[in-house]
Design a protein around this motif. Structure first.
Motif, short mmCIF file in Angstrom:
data_model
loop_
_atom_site.label_atom_id
_atom_site.label_comp_id
_atom_site.label_asym_id
_atom_site.label_seq_id
_atom_site.Cartn_x
_atom_site.Cartn_y
_atom_site.Cartn_z
N UNK A 133 0.83 -1.20 0.00
CA UNK A 133 0.00 0.00 0.00
C UNK A 133 0.87 1.26 0.00
N UNK A 134 0.43 2.26 -0.76
CA UNK A 134 1.13 3.55 -0.76
C UNK A 134 0.70 4.30 0.49
N UNK A 135 1.68 4.79 1.27
CA UNK A 135 1.34 5.50 2.51
C UNK A 135 0.63 6.82 2.18
N UNK A 136 1.07 7.46 1.11
CA UNK A 136 0.48 8.74 0.71
C UNK A 136 -0.97 8.62 0.29
N UNK A 164 -3.75 0.55 -3.04
CA UNK A 164 -2.95 -0.67 -3.22
C UNK A 164 -2.20 -0.50 -4.54
N UNK A 165 -0.86 -0.47 -4.46
CA UNK A 165 -0.08 -0.24 -5.68
C UNK A 165 0.27 -1.53 -6.39
N UNK A 166 0.36 -2.59 -5.62
CA UNK A 166 0.75 -3.85 -6.25
C UNK A 166 0.64 -5.00 -5.26
N UNK A 173 3.09 3.99 12.13
CA UNK A 173 3.24 5.42 12.41
C UNK A 173 4.70 5.86 12.37
N UNK A 174 5.56 4.99 12.87
CA UNK A 174 7.00 5.29 12.80
C UNK A 174 7.41 5.48 11.33
N UNK A 175 6.94 4.57 10.49
CA UNK A 175 7.33 4.61 9.07
C UNK A 175 6.77 5.86 8.38
N UNK A 176 5.55 6.21 8.74
CA UNK A 176 4.94 7.42 8.16
C UNK A 176 5.82 8.61 8.54
N UNK A 177 6.19 8.65 9.82
CA UNK A 177 6.99 9.77 10.31
C UNK A 177 8.34 9.87 9.60
N UNK A 182 5.95 3.08 0.87
CA UNK A 182 4.96 2.00 0.75
C UNK A 182 5.15 1.02 1.91
N UNK A 183 4.07 0.33 2.26
CA UNK A 183 4.21 -0.71 3.28
C UNK A 183 3.54 -2.00 2.82
#
Ligand code: C2E
Ligand code: CA
Ligand code: CA
Length: 617
Positions: free
Chosen positions: A372-375, A379-381, A570-574, A579-580
């Motif tokens: 998934x794209x965080x922005x 779902x990108x792929x 949330x850590x990753x967003x920060x 993407x995750x």
């Protein structure tokens, strides 16, 4: 008075003339003497020259005179014939051109020492090249000749052909280390080899295996078919054994029907079991001697360094004990010294066998896990993940499938199946309207060694009708490190096709930043072992932050895999991750569930709740 004067004058003249005549006579004699001496010198010189030419020309030994720079001045017949040249040809080259690069420096240094008076003449035993490239073993003796003022003038080089002597020595050595009947190594050679392997295995912390083989009931067969046919049989078996192992391994015959194989650089016990099984199979093939078809089986005992012994005696003793057990088990089988290892190896072999039939039996299927794209939260792929469901073994994880299949080479058809199935599935989704969706496929080391890999990828996407950019090839950092040259070559070729390159499990290897930039990688997947720790371990958190910062700066898409919790998310967003992938978004899903999932994307806040529902599938 006048008469007296005339008389005196006359006498003086006579005396003068006499003296003159005498002088002339003496001079004539001196001239004659000199002339005689010159003739003698000339004759002598001529004599010396002829003798030298005869000795030089007829000498059984090759002789050459060279300038101080090694260029030839003169060579005799033996010399130029020894090197397969004619004399004129040799006069255009230099003595160094006859030598191998490895010997050159040594020889040139010695010549320099002769010139500097630091050495006397010396013999060298070395291999030289003949015209046409053949090698010849020679003894070269070289001496320096100086002029009457002691200035270095030229070299005299003597050469003796010792090839036949070398061949004889080689033959003797071969006889000392080989079995005359089969040409295999004998006990001496085995001992030498094992000692050598022991030293290098200790140094490099490698394992090796010792296989003790004994043909089943050979004595009976020998008695029945006769001694001569028995020998022929042993020769055939020897050849078959030799063909089952690599050139770096060793096959020895200890005498009678006893053989020992040393398998070097053993990474997995199963690989040894595979070789043992291959030996059982090849020995079992029909043997035709004098038009008669014979069948023979063998038993094998296996010991492993370092587990079953630290030296040759211990390893031999334990392989021998294992051999007895193999005979007890009804022959035509192999046993490891450690019983558990035999059990494990047998199980692996059975599994590999089942795996070989899994494709035909349709036992493989794919699960798909979304990214998934965080922005945009879109779902990108999806990533295709291999599954194997077997009646006897249950569900086998892809890591294990890959390990089993890599060993047997089965990974190639299995991977082809994965690529084809994943591409066709994506095509279905594209046709449903999800055209921006990409599919990520994992690749194994063996695939990268297939010369046809890039062509196979191209033909699959063309056949299915997918744009190259919707295919992502995931390759682990470890795979690249193992064989950077080849892997990068393949990755560049894939990149040329328009396929996207993803570096998987990033952070576990030590791939340089520069390489990432050079290859223009499309995505970097941060390994889940770091992601798992970001909220509990500061080091992992700082590693992940650093990777994201670096990757984003290079314009590469950063992906975090194995994201399970809201805190990690949330850590990753920060940190600015793009993407995750992970249970936080969705578990790997069967194709139908994935279709459902992409038609109703789940808002992030609900994901954790959604997880338990998905887990039950
Ligand atoms: P991978 O490429 O790193 O794949 C991700 C693995 O993490 C998958 O394991 C996936 O099920 C698991 N995973 C996904 N989300 C989470 C999460 O939130 N937490 C945790 N703990 N794990 C998560 P899986 O399916 O067992 O695959 C294991 C490995 O096997 C893959 O690692 C990949 O390297 C390899 N593999 C899978 N399919 C194939 C294939 O078709 N060909 C090849 N050569 N290798 C494959
Ligand atoms: Ca992967
Ligand atoms: Ca991974």
């Amino acid at each position: 008075m006048a008469l007296v004067v005339y008389y005196i004058i006359g006498s003086v003249l006579v005396i003068l003339l006499g003296a003159l005549a005498y002088r002339v006579l003496v001079m004539r004699r001196r001239v004659n003497e000199l002339l005689n001496q010159q003739t003698i010198t000339e004759t002598r010189l001529y004599d010396y020259q002829t003798r030298f030419d005869t000795v030089f020309g007829l000498a059984n030994i090759g002789i050459a005179l060279t300038n101080l720079d090694g260029s030839f001045i003169k060579t005799n017949k033996t010399f130029y014939e020894l090197f397969n040249y004619n004399e004129d040809e040799l006069l255009t080259i230099n003595i160094f051109q006859l030598m191998h690069a490895a010997d050159l420096a040594n020889f040139q240094t010695f010549m320099q020492h002769l010139i500097e008076n630091k050495a006397q003449s010396q013999q060298f035993e070395l291999q030289c090249s003949q015209k046409g490239g053949e090698n010849v073993w020679v003894i070269i003796t070289i001496a320096l000749i100086r002029d009457n003022q002691s200035r270095p003038s030229y070299f005299v080089v003597q050469v003796q052909n010792i090839s036949s002597q070398k061949k004889a020595e080689e033959k003797l050595r071969h006889m000392a280390y080989h079995d005359p009947l089969t040409g295999l190594a004998n006990r001496n050679k085995l001992e030498q080899f094992v000692n050598h392997i022991l030293a290098s295995s200790r140094r490099h912390q490698q394992n090796f295996a010792l296989l003790f083989l004994d043909l089943d009931r050979f004595k009976n067969i020998n008695d029945t078919i006769g001694h001569e046919a028995g020998d022929a049989l042993l020769q055939i078996i020897a050849e078959r054994l030799r063909s089952t192992v690599r050139t770096t391994d060793l096959v020895a015959r200890l005498g009678g029907d006893e053989f020992v194989l040393v398998i070097t650089d053993v990474k997995r016990t199963e690989a040894v079991a595979l070789i043992a099984q291959k030996i059982l199979d090849t020995v079992l093939q029909a043997i035709v001697i004098k038009g008669q078809e014979l069948y023979i089986t063998t038993s094998i005992g296996i010991s492993l360094y370092p587990y079953d012994g630290q030296n040759m005696q211990a390893l031999m003793k334990n392989a021998d004990l294992a051999l007895y057990r193999a005979k007890d088990h009804g022959r035509n089988n192999y046993q490891f010294y450690t019983i558990e290892m035999t059990g494990r190896a047998h199980e692996r072999m059975a599994m590999q066998n089942a795996l070989a039939h899994a494709l035909a039996k349709n036992e493989f299927f794919l699960h798909y896990q979304p990214k998934m794209s965080i922005d945009s939260r879109a779902i990108t792929g999806v990533e295709a993940l291999l599954r194997w469901q077997n009646k006897e073994y249950g569900m086998i994880t892809p890591d294990e499938i890959v390990a089993l299949a890599e060993e047997t080479g089965l990974i190639v058809p299995v991977s082809e199946w994965v690529l084809d199935t994943a591409c066709r599935q994506l095509k279905d989704w594209h046709e449903m309207g999800y055209t921006s969706l990409t599919i990520a496929v994992n690749c194994s080391p063996r695939q990268f060694k297939q010369s046809t890999f890039t062509d196979d990828v191209l033909s699959t996407i063309s056949r299915v009708g997918l744009p190259a950019a919707s295919l992502e090839i995931e390759v682990t950092e470890k795979l690249i490190m193992e064989d950077p040259e080849n892997t990068l070559r393949v990755l560049y070729a894939l990149k040329d096709l328009g396929v996207k390159i993803v570096i998987d499990d990033f952070g576990t290897g030590y791939w340089s930043l520069n390489n990432l930039r050079r290859l223009s990688v499309d995505k970097i997947k941060i390994d889940k072992s770091f992601v798992k720790q970001v909220t509990v371990d500061e080091t992992s958190a700082s590693i992940v932050s650093a990777i994201i910062a670096m990757v984003n700066k290079l314009g590469i898409v950063s992906v975090a895999e194995g994201v399970e919790t809201r805190e990690q998310y949330e850590f990753l967003v920060h940190e600015g991750c793009m993407e995750i992938q992970g249970y936080y978004v969705a578990q790997p899903l069967a194709a139908a569930d994935m279709t459902q999932f992409i038609s109703h994307p789940v808002p992030v806040a609900e994901m954790i709740n959604g997880k338990s529902e998905l887990e039950t599938q």
